[in-house]
Design an enzyme around this catalytic site. Structure first.
Site, short mmCIF file in Angstrom:
data_model
loop_
_atom_site.label_atom_id
_atom_site.label_comp_id
_atom_site.label_asym_id
_atom_site.label_seq_id
_atom_site.Cartn_x
_atom_site.Cartn_y
_atom_site.Cartn_z
CG PHE A 341 4.47 6.95 -2.99
CD1 PHE A 341 4.50 7.27 -1.64
CD2 PHE A 341 3.58 5.97 -3.42
CE1 PHE A 341 3.65 6.64 -0.74
CE2 PHE A 341 2.73 5.34 -2.53
CZ PHE A 341 2.77 5.67 -1.18
CG ASP A 342 9.64 12.70 -5.32
OD1 ASP A 342 10.02 12.48 -6.47
OD2 ASP A 342 10.36 13.25 -4.45
CE LYS A 343 14.64 7.64 -7.71
NZ LYS A 343 15.83 7.83 -6.84
#
Length: 652
Positions: A341-343
């Site tokens: 996941f990107d944050k």
């Protein structure tokens, strides 16, 4: 319906193929009953079967003819050959039964395909045909194709919105379900300053509207920002049309298998026709066995087993506001156990709030506020805009225009000139690259903010650090529950990849239940991280915004873009696009993919299993052509009905 059928006379409209199949069955039943219950001549009975043949073979013959012209010997050809062979040896009833069931299977196949396509392409009917163009104090109704960028349209209460744009007057609740799949209407309001140049992708989503969505109880004025052909719904339809050409891995393997298998069947059947030369039986018996084997060995069910399931799965996803771009993405997603996941904007709200602005090295705090505001307001980065807006609201500064030449340094921050001196605002890497010294006091302050889960940026000016900016992006409310649900359905590893400091990533990871967090990653570092995860885990999905994470998402097995309704880039680059900005749709789409994979496997097992049983049984002469037809064509109908179950899939 296949391309070949589209150019065929359809006297009963789109259902002609189904009606022809039914008529084939009617004349089959008529011939059978006349044969068993009446004393009529054989000629009249055969005429009934010939009419049955005509209706049953019509579409199959057209399909076989077009394929033969391209040098392809496929299933349609085998069925016509088997039916003609049955007629030759006098088994008219069995030949008619074969054509009836095969044509019925064909009709159901096209029904399944058409129903799935209609579920997706119904999007094309979402947009209204006309729009009310505002010209001074008058309204003029014009076709939506005539709308131009920067036109102002009026949207009446409870009517469809005619173009992608930004609200400049009024507020209302908008039903976005047709585009994003959101079940609850979303409150939208007018943007404050619409005189400045407007970028659709940069405007807050609370002000933008999409073509095809439905206005609530209030009148709106909308500034058009996209032409009809470029609207979100038009782009969606265009991409869905491309989906059908992207075959899944199973489809490709099945097609390769058929190209080898069908010629083998033809050779085997030809050999069996001359079995009477080797064993003590008549030519009639050998020919009957060969035709029975031809029916049993034809891979009809196998041919439709995968495409019917893939298209049904894609259609069901589209109904819920998820665009899956082809069978490969659908199948791969169902096998994923690792997700990266990107944050920012994915696991978090994506709306960072300014927490602290601290001055160092005796720099005046008010002057620091002015410097940061002047520089950040020139940047298009969401973080920079959030900081600039927070300072403006807090300090009520006027624009002094002391900053210029702002340049983004990817993964690090920005550089600019302030009062003709270079200034740098960004992470630790940006500052150390400029050889600006960092004192122990500043390091301690950085660590304190990081431990609190805040993102820290340093301000370098005149070769010294003059300030520290800390912002905090809160986790999405649904993040923890969604990740827990992903664990429950078998996702074993969930990793955050962020350009933010590792401690910030770890603080958020602990709050929401991630298995790992990696920080301080530049775009190229994220690519390397994905490469490493693929080497370790085989297949990896990457969830991001489809823009900033494009390189890493391109390398991942399946790329999933969040909030793609407002982003053309996300729609283009992602394998799976969540039209709404809802992380909680992930378990649904992964569950759907797994269900699709199970149904594909079931269909292949059914189709190959029936062939594996029937072929040796028919070669040994243990069954007749009628039973072979029933079992074989019955399996084709079963796999189509099994695939259609995906259209009603619901997450448990």
């Amino acid at each position: 319906m296949s391309e070949n059928h589209k150019h065929t006379l359809l006297i009963f409209g789109k259902r002609t193929e189904l009606y022809f199949s039914i008529l084939c069955g009617v004349f089959l039943a008529n011939g059978f009953l006349l044969d068993k219950l009446s004393q009529l001549s054989d000629t009249l009975i055969v005429v009934s079967y010939i009419i049955s043949y005509g209706f049953g073979a019509y579409f199959i013959s057209i399909e076989a003819y077009h394929k033969l012209r391209r040098g392809l010997f496929e299933i349609d050809f085998l069925m016509i050959a088997a039916a003609l062979g049955a007629a030759y040896i006098g088994s008219w009833a069995e030949g008619s039964l074969l054509l009836f069931l095969f044509s019925l299977g064909h009709a159901l196949e096209h029904y399944a395909m058409n129903r799935a396509e209609k579920s997706i392409k119904a999007l094309g009917n979402l947009s209204p045909k006309t729009a009310f163009l505002k010209q001074g104090n008058t309204l003029k109704e014009i076709p939506i194709e005539n709308l131009k960028i920067n036109d102002i349209i009026v949207v009446k209460p409870n009517s469809k919105i005619a173009a992608d744009g930004v609200i400049i007057n009024g507020s209302s609740s908008i039903n976005q379900a047709p585009i994003t799949g959101e079940s609850i209407p979303v409150d939208k309001s007018a943007i404050q300053d619409h005189k400045q140049p407007l970028d659709f992708n940069a405007i807050d989503k609370s002000h933008i509207v999409f073509s095809g969505t439905i206005n609530g109880d209030n009148k709106l004025e909308v500034h058009v920002l996209k032409l009809t052909k470029d609207s979100t719904v038009s782009r969606l339809i265009s991409l869905v049309n491309e989906v059908e050409t992207q075959k899944s891995p199973t489809q490709r393997r099945t097609k390769k298998f058929e190209k080898i298998y069908v010629p083998i069947v033809i050779i085997l059947v030809t050999i069996l026709c001359f079995a009477f030369l080797v064993i003590n039986e008549s030519f009639q018996t050998s020919l009957y066995r060969a035709i029975t084997v031809l029916v049993a060995a034809s891979p009809c069910a196998l041919a439709i087993s995968t495409p019917s399931a893939v298209l049904s799965g894609i259609a069901r996803a589209a109904q819920r506001g998820v665009l899956i771009k082809g069978g490969k993405a659908l199948e791969d997603l169902g096998t994923i156990t690792t997700i990266a996941f990107d944050k920012t904007g994915t696991l978090t709200e994506g709306q960072p709030k300014l927490k602290q602005l601290i001055a160092f090295n005796n720099f005046n705090l008010k002057e620091l506020y002015k410097l940061v505001y002047d520089v950040e307001r020139l940047s298009n980065h969401p973080l920079a805009r959030a900081i600039a807006n927070a300072i403006k609201n807090q300090e009520q500064f006027d624009d002094e225009n002391n900053a210029a030449n702002v340049q983004a340094i990817q993964g690090k921050g920005i550089q600019a000139s302030y009062k003709n001196e270079p200034v740098y605002i960004g992470n630790l890497k940006l500052i150390t690259d400029q050889d600006i010294p960092i004192s122990k006091t500043i390091e301690n302050q950085i660590n304190k903010n990081l431990e609190a889960g805040e993102t820290v940026m340093l301000v370098g000016y005149k070769n010294q650090i003059i300030g520290l900016i800390s912002v905090m992006d809160l986790p999405r409310k649904s993040a923890s529950q969604t990740l827990q649900r992903l664990k429950e359905i078998g996702i074993k590893r969930m990793i955050m990849l962020t350009g933010d400091h590792k401690r910030v990533g770890q603080a958020i990871a602990q709050q929401i239940g991630l298995t790992e967090a990696r920080g301080n990653l530049l775009p190229e570092d994220k690519v390397e991280a994905i490469r490493e995860l693929i080497a370790r885990n085989g297949k990896v999905a990457m969830v991001g915004d489809g823009v900033n994470d494009a390189p890493a998402m391109a390398l991942s097995t399946v790329s999933i873009a969040m909030g793609a309704a407002g982003s053309d880039v996300a729609l283009e680059t992602a394998d799976v696009a969540l039209m709404s900005d809802k992380l909680e749709m992930l378990p649904f789409v992964i569950g759907l993919s797994r269900k699709s994979k199970r149904i594909i496997n079931q269909n292949i097992f059914i189709s190959l299993g029936v062939v594996a049983i029937l072929v040796p049984v028919t070669i040994l002469g243990l069954t007749n052509i009628g039973l072979a037809v029933l079992f074989h064509e019955g399996s084709t109908i079963v796999v189509v009905i099994n695939a259609l179950r995906l259209l009603s899939y619901k997450e448990n």
